[in-house]
Scaffold this motif. Structure first.
Motif, short mmCIF file in Angstrom:
data_model
loop_
_atom_site.label_atom_id
_atom_site.label_comp_id
_atom_site.label_asym_id
_atom_site.label_seq_id
_atom_site.Cartn_x
_atom_site.Cartn_y
_atom_site.Cartn_z
N ARG A 196 48.58 37.20 39.32
CA ARG A 196 49.30 35.92 39.18
C ARG A 196 50.71 36.04 39.72
O ARG A 196 51.19 35.17 40.44
CB ARG A 196 49.32 35.48 37.71
CG ARG A 196 48.09 34.78 37.24
CD ARG A 196 48.33 34.09 35.90
NE ARG A 196 48.79 34.99 34.85
CZ ARG A 196 48.01 35.68 34.02
NH1 ARG A 196 46.70 35.58 34.10
NH2 ARG A 196 48.53 36.46 33.12
N THR A 197 51.38 37.12 39.38
CA THR A 197 52.75 37.33 39.84
C THR A 197 52.79 37.45 41.37
O THR A 197 53.66 36.87 42.03
CB THR A 197 53.34 38.58 39.19
OG1 THR A 197 53.22 38.48 37.78
CG2 THR A 197 54.80 38.78 39.57
N ARG B 46 50.55 36.20 43.54
CA ARG B 46 50.25 34.89 44.13
C ARG B 46 51.46 33.95 44.03
O ARG B 46 51.77 33.20 44.96
CB ARG B 46 49.03 34.27 43.47
CG ARG B 46 47.73 34.94 43.87
CD ARG B 46 46.52 34.13 43.43
NE ARG B 46 46.51 33.80 42.01
CZ ARG B 46 45.94 34.52 41.06
NH1 ARG B 46 45.30 35.63 41.37
NH2 ARG B 46 45.98 34.13 39.80
N ARG C 134 45.30 40.94 35.90
CA ARG C 134 45.37 39.48 36.12
C ARG C 134 46.82 39.01 36.19
O ARG C 134 47.19 38.20 37.02
CB ARG C 134 44.61 38.74 35.01
CG ARG C 134 43.11 38.75 35.21
CD ARG C 134 42.44 37.74 34.30
NE ARG C 134 42.58 38.08 32.90
CZ ARG C 134 41.70 38.77 32.17
NH1 ARG C 134 40.59 39.20 32.73
NH2 ARG C 134 41.90 39.02 30.90
N THR D 211 40.33 38.43 44.81
CA THR D 211 40.58 38.99 43.49
C THR D 211 39.72 40.25 43.36
O THR D 211 38.50 40.16 43.42
CB THR D 211 40.18 37.99 42.39
OG1 THR D 211 40.85 36.77 42.65
CG2 THR D 211 40.54 38.49 41.02
#
Length: 147
Positions: free
Chosen positions: A29-30, A32, A25, A11
């Motif tokens: 998230r998208t 991952r 963030r 990250t």
């Protein structure tokens, strides 16, 4: 504390305003989630190809077993056809392994026993049948029965 804490590179350090950090963030998230979906699809494809490979291998083994079984049955049938079915007097040729022996009985004569001749006549044998069995004339049979 561990030396790799915060510096794993998974990250990136978030900088900027609150909205920018929120967007970073959400983007992480998208990304991952997309990586998880891609990994799941890869696992699914790998499993499907492994199943196909195993299925074709099982089919080949099944076909090989079928061919071997047909060959074994054919060999057993040939062996079964090669040996005679039964001996005429004492049982199965398969048990003893000896072939039947055909004897020439054309010149054998039946022993003439008058008691036996009379017994067969009482049981219903005809004069002609007795004459043929004992290879004597019907007159001789009638004479033996008259005594």
């Amino acid at each position: 504390m561990h030396s790799s804490w915060g510096s794993s590179g998974a990250t990136p350090m978030l900088t900027g305003t609150r909205d920018e950090r929120e967007a970073q963030r959400a983007e992480a998230r998208t990304r991952r989630a997309a990586e998880r979906v891609a990994a799941a699809e890869a696992r699914t494809e790998a499993r499907a190809s492994a199943r196909d490979t195993q299925s074709s291998l099982r089919e080949q083994q099944r076909e090989q077993r079928r061919v071997e079984e047909e060959q074994r049955r054919a060999a057993a049938a040939d062996a079964r056809d090669a040996r005679p079915k039964r001996r005429s007097s004492t049982g199965s040729l398969a048990r003893t392994g000896h072939a039947t022996e055909e004897r020439d009985t054309r010149h054998y004569s039946t022993e003439l026993d008058l008691d036996r001749l009379r017994l067969l006549a009482r049981r219903g044998a005809s004069v002609a049948a007795l004459a043929h069995a004992f290879k004597i004339s019907e007159a001789a049979v009638a004479a033996a029965l008259a005594d």
